[in-house]
Motif scaffolding. Structure first.
Motif, mmCIF file in Angstrom:
data_model
loop_
_atom_site.group_PDB
_atom_site.id
_atom_site.type_symbol
_atom_site.label_atom_id
_atom_site.label_comp_id
_atom_site.label_asym_id
_atom_site.label_seq_id
_atom_site.Cartn_x
_atom_site.Cartn_y
_atom_site.Cartn_z
ATOM 1 N N LYS A 145 1.214 -8.503 -0.630
ATOM 2 C CA LYS A 145 1.438 -7.317 -1.458
ATOM 3 C C LYS A 145 2.539 -7.581 -2.475
ATOM 4 O O LYS A 145 3.715 -7.664 -2.126
ATOM 5 C CB LYS A 145 1.833 -6.127 -0.568
ATOM 6 C CG LYS A 145 0.688 -5.570 0.274
ATOM 7 C CD LYS A 145 1.176 -4.408 1.153
ATOM 8 C CE LYS A 145 0.006 -3.710 1.858
ATOM 9 N NZ LYS A 145 0.485 -2.726 2.863
ATOM 10 N N ASP A 146 2.148 -7.716 -3.722
ATOM 11 C CA ASP A 146 3.128 -7.862 -4.792
ATOM 12 C C ASP A 146 2.595 -7.157 -6.030
ATOM 13 O O ASP A 146 1.885 -7.745 -6.838
ATOM 14 C CB ASP A 146 3.403 -9.343 -5.089
ATOM 15 C CG ASP A 146 4.367 -9.504 -6.264
ATOM 16 O OD1 ASP A 146 5.194 -8.593 -6.485
ATOM 17 O OD2 ASP A 146 4.284 -10.533 -6.965
ATOM 18 N N ASN A 147 2.915 -5.900 -6.142
ATOM 19 C CA ASN A 147 2.426 -5.096 -7.263
ATOM 20 C C ASN A 147 3.477 -4.920 -8.352
ATOM 21 O O ASN A 147 3.476 -3.923 -9.060
ATOM 22 C CB ASN A 147 1.965 -3.723 -6.760
ATOM 23 C CG ASN A 147 0.548 -3.768 -6.197
ATOM 24 O OD1 ASN A 147 -0.174 -4.735 -6.394
ATOM 25 N ND2 ASN A 147 0.143 -2.720 -5.500
ATOM 26 N N ALA A 148 4.343 -5.911 -8.498
ATOM 27 C CA ALA A 148 5.376 -5.813 -9.541
ATOM 28 C C ALA A 148 4.796 -6.232 -10.888
ATOM 29 O O ALA A 148 5.221 -7.226 -11.477
ATOM 30 C CB ALA A 148 6.587 -6.652 -9.153
ATOM 31 N N GLY A 149 3.822 -5.470 -11.349
ATOM 32 C CA GLY A 149 3.223 -5.759 -12.649
ATOM 33 C C GLY A 149 1.811 -6.294 -12.538
ATOM 34 O O GLY A 149 1.204 -6.262 -11.467
ATOM 35 N N ALA A 191 8.294 -4.603 -5.176
ATOM 36 C CA ALA A 191 7.295 -3.607 -5.585
ATOM 37 C C ALA A 191 5.991 -4.000 -4.921
ATOM 38 O O ALA A 191 5.068 -4.504 -5.539
ATOM 39 C CB ALA A 191 7.151 -3.561 -7.094
ATOM 40 N N ALA A 192 5.938 -3.795 -3.615
ATOM 41 C CA ALA A 192 4.865 -4.369 -2.808
ATOM 42 C C ALA A 192 3.539 -3.670 -3.046
ATOM 43 O O ALA A 192 2.553 -4.284 -3.422
ATOM 44 C CB ALA A 192 5.253 -4.306 -1.338
ATOM 45 N N GLU A 193 3.524 -2.347 -2.824
ATOM 46 C CA GLU A 193 2.244 -1.650 -2.975
ATOM 47 C C GLU A 193 2.354 -0.411 -3.852
ATOM 48 O O GLU A 193 1.351 0.230 -4.111
ATOM 49 C CB GLU A 193 1.649 -1.298 -1.601
ATOM 50 C CG GLU A 193 2.536 -0.399 -0.739
ATOM 51 C CD GLU A 193 1.874 -0.004 0.588
ATOM 52 O OE1 GLU A 193 0.843 -0.582 0.956
ATOM 53 O OE2 GLU A 193 2.411 0.913 1.243
ATOM 54 N N HIS A 194 3.527 -0.062 -4.300
ATOM 55 C CA HIS A 194 3.681 1.143 -5.123
ATOM 56 C C HIS A 194 3.642 0.858 -6.621
ATOM 57 O O HIS A 194 3.484 1.785 -7.407
ATOM 58 C CB HIS A 194 4.994 1.873 -4.784
ATOM 59 C CG HIS A 194 5.063 2.368 -3.371
ATOM 60 N ND1 HIS A 194 6.225 2.803 -2.800
ATOM 61 C CD2 HIS A 194 4.112 2.489 -2.415
ATOM 62 C CE1 HIS A 194 5.990 3.182 -1.544
ATOM 63 N NE2 HIS A 194 4.720 2.988 -1.292
ATOM 64 N N GLY A 195 3.818 -0.398 -7.004
ATOM 65 C CA GLY A 195 3.778 -0.728 -8.423
ATOM 66 C C GLY A 195 5.135 -0.604 -9.095
ATOM 67 O O GLY A 195 6.159 -0.319 -8.450
ATOM 68 N N VAL A 213 3.818 -13.470 -0.279
ATOM 69 C CA VAL A 213 3.406 -12.185 0.295
ATOM 70 C C VAL A 213 2.072 -11.748 -0.305
ATOM 71 O O VAL A 213 1.761 -12.053 -1.453
ATOM 72 C CB VAL A 213 4.468 -11.079 0.043
ATOM 73 C CG1 VAL A 213 5.706 -11.341 0.874
ATOM 74 C CG2 VAL A 213 4.818 -10.950 -1.432
ATOM 75 N N ALA A 229 -3.706 -0.259 -4.740
ATOM 76 C CA ALA A 229 -3.125 0.327 -3.529
ATOM 77 C C ALA A 229 -3.283 -0.585 -2.322
ATOM 78 O O ALA A 229 -4.229 -1.374 -2.238
ATOM 79 C CB ALA A 229 -3.786 1.681 -3.253
ATOM 80 N N GLY A 230 -2.357 -0.458 -1.399
ATOM 81 C CA GLY A 230 -2.370 -1.298 -0.201
ATOM 82 C C GLY A 230 -2.695 -0.492 1.044
ATOM 83 O O GLY A 230 -3.837 -0.290 1.375
#
Lengths: 469, 469
Positions: A186-190, B423-427, A184, B150-151
């Motif tokens: 979008k992967d903002n897990a860290g 945690a796609a775009e929110h962190g 993916v 941010a996404g």
């Protein structure tokens, strides 16, 4: 600490004759592409699986032996060969699996040893494409492209290698495996780890597999070759092209008349397609996924505007695939034409795209001041400001009379002062660390050393590359 | 270690009444946007310059006081408020300068406190645009957008915040300043530091200024609102749109009939533009920089194909800017409609875009199993697989009967198993660390802790966010 000979025996047994290559047989992996760097390694490990990579890294770490990952060995900064004897060169060439492309999600999983051109070929006819293209694509491998965060001719539109990387599997310096093979965007897990390994030049981990983003393949394409009075005209035309045809642009390359001359002189198969010569040349390629887009009209409209403004002297639209290939070859043979002419100095500069001509204008007197008569051959990527600012010695001279380092430093300094980079898409490797130490803020170099220390405290992976060993 | 009261006096003197806010006056900065987290800070520092940021960080570090950077405070994971009393909240709101856009290079320098909508406004009429859009853009600030990587709705086409970041200035945990304010896409002079600070949630440094990439503003646009039988149809239509109109797509959003119902019920100004309701809704927007592109025809062609395939039940093309705004409002009010309906659980999932419908189909029985009758309201970004999988309690119920954590874990587990992210775009912030610890490989979490330890060994910056404090 085990005897290196024991380690070699251990690898020979573990990896078999295809997986461990030593002595004279290791010669093809020893030297870098420019044949300037590289000493004999203990041997070349060619693991066939991630588990084998892990075993090699663990054994090397235990033995205090450096691991030097090598992809297609097309790098220009000596990051993929050993600087000190006794290292293990780690080639991922056997890990060259290509998974099925996923058209609905636009992604594909590949092994680190996949050659870029093989990936392009595998995607032929699937309706999908992987939009990374560079001169070395017939040899460069996915792992090396990730390690160097490769750029190339399509980066201004589709991004660099790190931008195209959705997921990654990495063997870490302690031999453990980080499975980050997600698919993916979008992967903002860290922390954005995948972005850290892209461009780390194999100093933080060994990339073994990757999930790459794919794009729909275009259904139509148009390619133009243009002669312009000078680079300033090329920059102005580029700005207009981005504004009016930006969503279609897949190529926007430039080179110089000197470079054209060298290529035509040394590569007999090449031909020049226009009646007029210019001070600069531009190759424009546009493509679209829709048959309804009047691509030729859009391109012709900008070119007519350019002619009206005096920005374009002459030009031709490719009428066949053969003609298109000929246009691209003129651009792609720029390095080869110069190489065949004798000694050269390569510089991999980036400046803000609007300042390309300004950089070239300001750099010329600096270079001529250091070495009068030096022949300047800038070419590269108009869309992102990446200038391969290459030099040949003055006509008749056999070399650069000891000005090599001074030329490199002056050019790097100018690029830096203009908000740019002296290591745009080739990386630091071993050859540009001194420039980075001299020209980048100390905080930046401290941050990089801290990262290396945190992830590879024993300096097992590619020591002496990117940060001092 | 100095007395906290001394520190507060020191800041009051150094920063003045606009720059230091304490006591009751600090209340507006204390709680997160969802009003679930945040304890009273020592005060809110509002520095007016990078030098003042440095001074604040140095003083807090010396006093052992945590620094919690806060942008527009629109985050959903509690990363921008204090979890323990006595912290200093650092607001960059006063550093809101917007430099002149550079059309030839496609970039602009901005302060971290610039509100996203203000940047959009500043670019109006310049022929350039900054292609990041999200619901919170009226409050969200550049610094926070970088911190959270941010996404939003345009990321599938133009990238996330980190992808749009050319250069950055960062105050490091020791108070030193890293000036990485370059303005080029290609900069491979070492580790990709700018990519590391994007998404670091203020735990590794305080972003003070940035150079952002700009794109040419389009000259024409077309927007369609569609009713479809179900999400599977939406996915199939999305694949076709990417293939045939991918270079024009600037919006590709979806939401559910439940969400539409909630929005229409609670937001009286909204109206539904079609005669038929569907099982899923899609908003498509295409744009082009060229007047020669038959944008309406291209969009209509795909939609006609979709109708022929039974993928589209009904649809409308926006005939005016007001109608276009109405279509977008239907999508953008999805969170608000659900919020006004009562308690809710928000989940920020990403799966490979081709698997959106599969995720929703597999998630439903998991949720119903845990809480029969739970109302499922997935909406989000069709182009990148980002599903805001939000839940409302069963009709008539006042809450989730203690299943909150179990629901979150099941959904996160499913997304992970499908190659996606929870945690796609929110962190991660403070609220999703447990999920990351539970679901991500231990090597990944170890790498993140190592990075935090390397760059902020004393845990001065945003302790307890992203990694355990």
């Amino acid at each position: 600490m085990p005897d290196p000979a024991d380690l070699a025996r251990q690898f020979a047994e573990m990896l078999g004759p295809r997986g461990w290559i030593a002595g004279e047989d290791a010669a093809p992996w020893q030297r870098d592409w420019l044949d300037r760097h590289g000493v004999p390694p203990l041997g070349v490990a060619r693991p066939g699986s991630t588990a084998e990579v892990t075993a090699v890294v663990r054994a090397c770490r235990a033995a205090g032996v450096a691991v030097v990952p090598q992809g297609g060995n097309t790098g220009l900064c000596a990051a993929a060969v050993a600087a000190r004897p006794g290292a293990v060169i780690l080639s991922l060439a056997r890990m060259a699996g290509i998974g099925p492309p996923d058209p609905a999600s636009g992604s594909i999983e590949v092994g680190a040893g996949v050659v870029l051109a093989a990936l392009h070929q595998a995607l032929d006819g699937t309706g999908l494409m992987f939009p990374l293209h560079l001169g070395a694509e017939g040899s460069a491998q996915i792992g090396g492209l990730i390690g160097t965060n490769a750029g190339g001719s399509h980066a201004f539109r589709f991004g660099m290698m790190g931008d195209l990387l959705l997921g990654v599997e990495v063997v870490l310096p302690d031999g453990s495996i980080w499975n980050g093979l997600r698919a993916v965007q979008k992967d903002n897990a860290g922390y954005q780890l995948r972005r850290l390994f892209a461009g780390a030049e194999g100093t933080l981990g060994i990339v073994t597999r990757a999930v790459l983003g794919l794009f729909p393949a275009p259904r139509q394409r148009a390619t133009a070759f243009l002669a312009l009075p000078d680079l300033a005209a090329a920059v102005a035309l580029g700005t207009r092209l981005r504004a009016e045809a930006g969503e279609f642009l897949t190529g926007l390359e430039f080179f110089s008349d000197l470079g054209l001359g060298l290529a035509l002189k040394h590569l007999p198969g090449l031909s020049y397609p226009l009646a007029t010569r210019g001070g600069a040349y531009v190759l424009v390629e546009v493509a679209s996924g829709s048959d309804l887009v009047p691509l030729d009209d859009i391109l012709a409209g900008v070119l007519e505007w350019g002619m009206g403004q005096g920005l374009v002297l002459d030009g031709a639209l490719a009428a066949s695939e053969a003609q298109r290939a000929g246009f691209w070859r003129l651009r792609e043979e720029q390095p080869e034409g110069q190489r065949l002419d004798g000694p050269q100095l390569k510089h991999d500069i980036a400046v803000p795209p609007g300042r390309i001509a300004e950089f070239v204008a300001r750099a010329a007197p600096l270079c001529q001041g250091l070495l009068p008569g030096v022949r300047i051959n800038p070419f590269g990527h108009l869309g992102d400001g990446n200038i391969h600012y290459n030099l040949s010695p003055p006509e008749g001279a056999g070399g650069f009379a000891g000005t090599d380092a001074a030329l490199g430093l002056e050019l790097a300094r100018l690029a830096t002062a203009m908000g740019g980079s002296f290591a745009a898409e080739h990386g630091l490797g071993r050859t540009k660390i001194a420039l980075a130490d001299a020209l980048r803020p100390p905080e930046e170099r401290r941050l990089m050393r801290a990262l290396k220390q945190a992830l590879d405290p024993d300096g097992v992976l590619n020591p002496g590359v990117l940060v001092e060993g």
